[in-house]
Design a protein around this motif. Structure first.
Motif, PDB file in Angstrom:
ATOM      1  N   ASP A  18       4.682   0.202   3.907  1.00 54.74           N
ATOM      2  CA  ASP A  18       4.023  -0.465   2.776  1.00 54.74           C
ATOM      3  C   ASP A  18       2.691   0.210   2.466  1.00 54.74           C
ATOM      4  OD1 ASP A  18       6.093  -2.253   2.714  1.00 54.74           O
ATOM      5  OD2 ASP A  18       5.032  -3.803   3.871  1.00 54.74           O
ATOM      6  N   ASP A  21       3.355   3.413   0.498  1.00 57.01           N
ATOM      7  CA  ASP A  21       3.692   3.097  -0.895  1.00 57.01           C
ATOM      8  C   ASP A  21       2.437   2.686  -1.670  1.00 57.01           C
ATOM      9  OD1 ASP A  21       6.335   3.648  -0.408  1.00 57.01           O
ATOM     10  OD2 ASP A  21       6.867   1.543   0.005  1.00 57.01           O
ATOM     11  N   ALA A  22       1.558   1.885  -1.037  1.00 53.91           N
ATOM     12  CA  ALA A  22       0.326   1.454  -1.707  1.00 53.91           C
ATOM     13  C   ALA A  22      -0.587   2.648  -1.950  1.00 53.91           C
ATOM     14  CB  ALA A  22      -0.393   0.400  -0.871  1.00 53.91           C
ATOM     15  N   LEU A  24       0.333   5.685  -2.611  1.00 51.19           N
ATOM     16  CA  LEU A  24       0.861   6.460  -3.725  1.00 51.19           C
ATOM     17  C   LEU A  24       0.567   5.784  -5.071  1.00 51.19           C
ATOM     18  CD1 LEU A  24       4.300   7.578  -2.252  1.00 51.19           C
ATOM     19  CD2 LEU A  24       2.249   8.957  -2.553  1.00 51.19           C
ATOM     20  N   ARG A  25       0.433   4.466  -5.090  1.00 55.73           N
ATOM     21  CA  ARG A  25       0.230   3.745  -6.342  1.00 55.73           C
ATOM     22  C   ARG A  25      -1.237   3.428  -6.629  1.00 55.73           C
ATOM     23  NH1 ARG A  25       2.900  -0.872  -4.839  1.00 55.73           N
ATOM     24  NH2 ARG A  25       4.254   0.035  -3.325  1.00 55.73           N
ATOM     25  N   ASP A  26      -2.049   3.153  -5.608  1.00 54.28           N
ATOM     26  CA  ASP A  26      -3.424   2.659  -5.808  1.00 54.28           C
ATOM     27  C   ASP A  26      -4.413   3.834  -5.845  1.00 54.28           C
ATOM     28  OD1 ASP A  26      -5.650   1.096  -6.013  1.00 54.28           O
ATOM     29  OD2 ASP A  26      -5.493   0.192  -4.016  1.00 54.28           O
ATOM     30  N   GLU A  27      -5.161   3.925  -6.958  1.00 47.34           N
ATOM     31  CA  GLU A  27      -6.128   5.024  -7.102  1.00 47.34           C
ATOM     32  C   GLU A  27      -7.345   4.822  -6.193  1.00 47.34           C
ATOM     33  OE1 GLU A  27      -7.224   5.865 -11.085  1.00 47.34           O
ATOM     34  OE2 GLU A  27      -5.151   6.036 -11.766  1.00 47.34           O
ATOM     35  N   GLN A  30      -6.446   6.158  -2.909  1.00 47.54           N
ATOM     36  CA  GLN A  30      -6.411   7.621  -2.974  1.00 47.54           C
ATOM     37  C   GLN A  30      -7.832   8.195  -2.908  1.00 47.54           C
ATOM     38  OE1 GLN A  30      -4.204   8.649  -6.511  1.00 47.54           O
ATOM     39  NE2 GLN A  30      -2.242   7.926  -5.658  1.00 47.54           N
TER      40      GLN A  30
END
Length: 195
Positions: A18, A21-22, A24-27, A30
């Motif tokens: 999880d 996945d987070a 990869l989606r949350d800027e 990152q």
């Protein structure tokens, strides 16, 4: 919580899928991932940090915008040197150390006297010395003097007392000479009659 897991993932620990996945989606995650890698690279001295061309201008603006806080100076009353010397603590301290100081001075004087006598005796001819060293404890005038800073000076003579003493000695010498002359005349007369 996610940043802690992200830091653990960077250290090579196993994390849940999880989090990946987070990431990869949350800027925001990152950006944290990027800053963590930058910090790690700097700490390991793997790469130089790129501050950018406008770093100094940004830092100057931040310094100018920073609020200046005034701190009121708390005045602490300090004793004056005169008050410190006259305090009860200092008087007790002086009273406590005064006898020790006197003992230390007396011990120092004794040490110098003993070493002086020993060095003086070593300079003399060895045949004139007794087999065991003897320490002369009386001074030359056969009077013991007190060893102290505050000892009364009762035996010191003033200039008036010295003058009176020398007059008395002079008068005694004159009286002696007169008596000697008188008795010598009497002795001369009696010795001439006997012959």
């Amino acid at each position: 919580m996610q940043k802690e897991q992200l830091s653990a993932y960077m250290d090579g620990e196993q994390v849940e899928t999880d989090l990946i996945d987070a990431l990869l989606r949350d800027e925001e995650l990152q950006a944290s991932w990027h800053s963590f890698h930058t910090v790690r690279s700097v700490m390991r001295k793997e790469s130089a940090v790129f501050l950018g061309a406008d770093f100094t201008a940004k830092m100057a603006d931040l310094i100018e915008l920073e609020d200046v806080k005034k701190v009121d100076v708390i005045a602490v009353s300090q004793p004056e040197p005169e008050d410190a010397h006259n305090s009860v603590f200092m008087q007790k301290l002086k009273a406590f150390f005064a006898p020790m100081t006197q003992v230390a001075v007396a011990a120092g004087v004794c040490l110098v006297a003993v070493l002086g006598v020993q060095s003086f005796n070593n300079k003399n001819d060895a045949s004139n010395l007794p087999e065991t060293p003897v320490l002369q404890t009386l001074p030359f005038n056969n009077a013991v003097q007190e060893v102290s800073y505050n000892a009364p000076s009762k035996d010191t003579l003033t200039s008036d007392q010295l003058e009176k003493k020398s007059r008395r000695i002079g008068a005694m010498l004159q009286n002696y000479e007169l008596q000697r002359r008188m008795h010598s005349d009497a002795l001369d007369v009696s010795s001439s009659q006997v012959r």
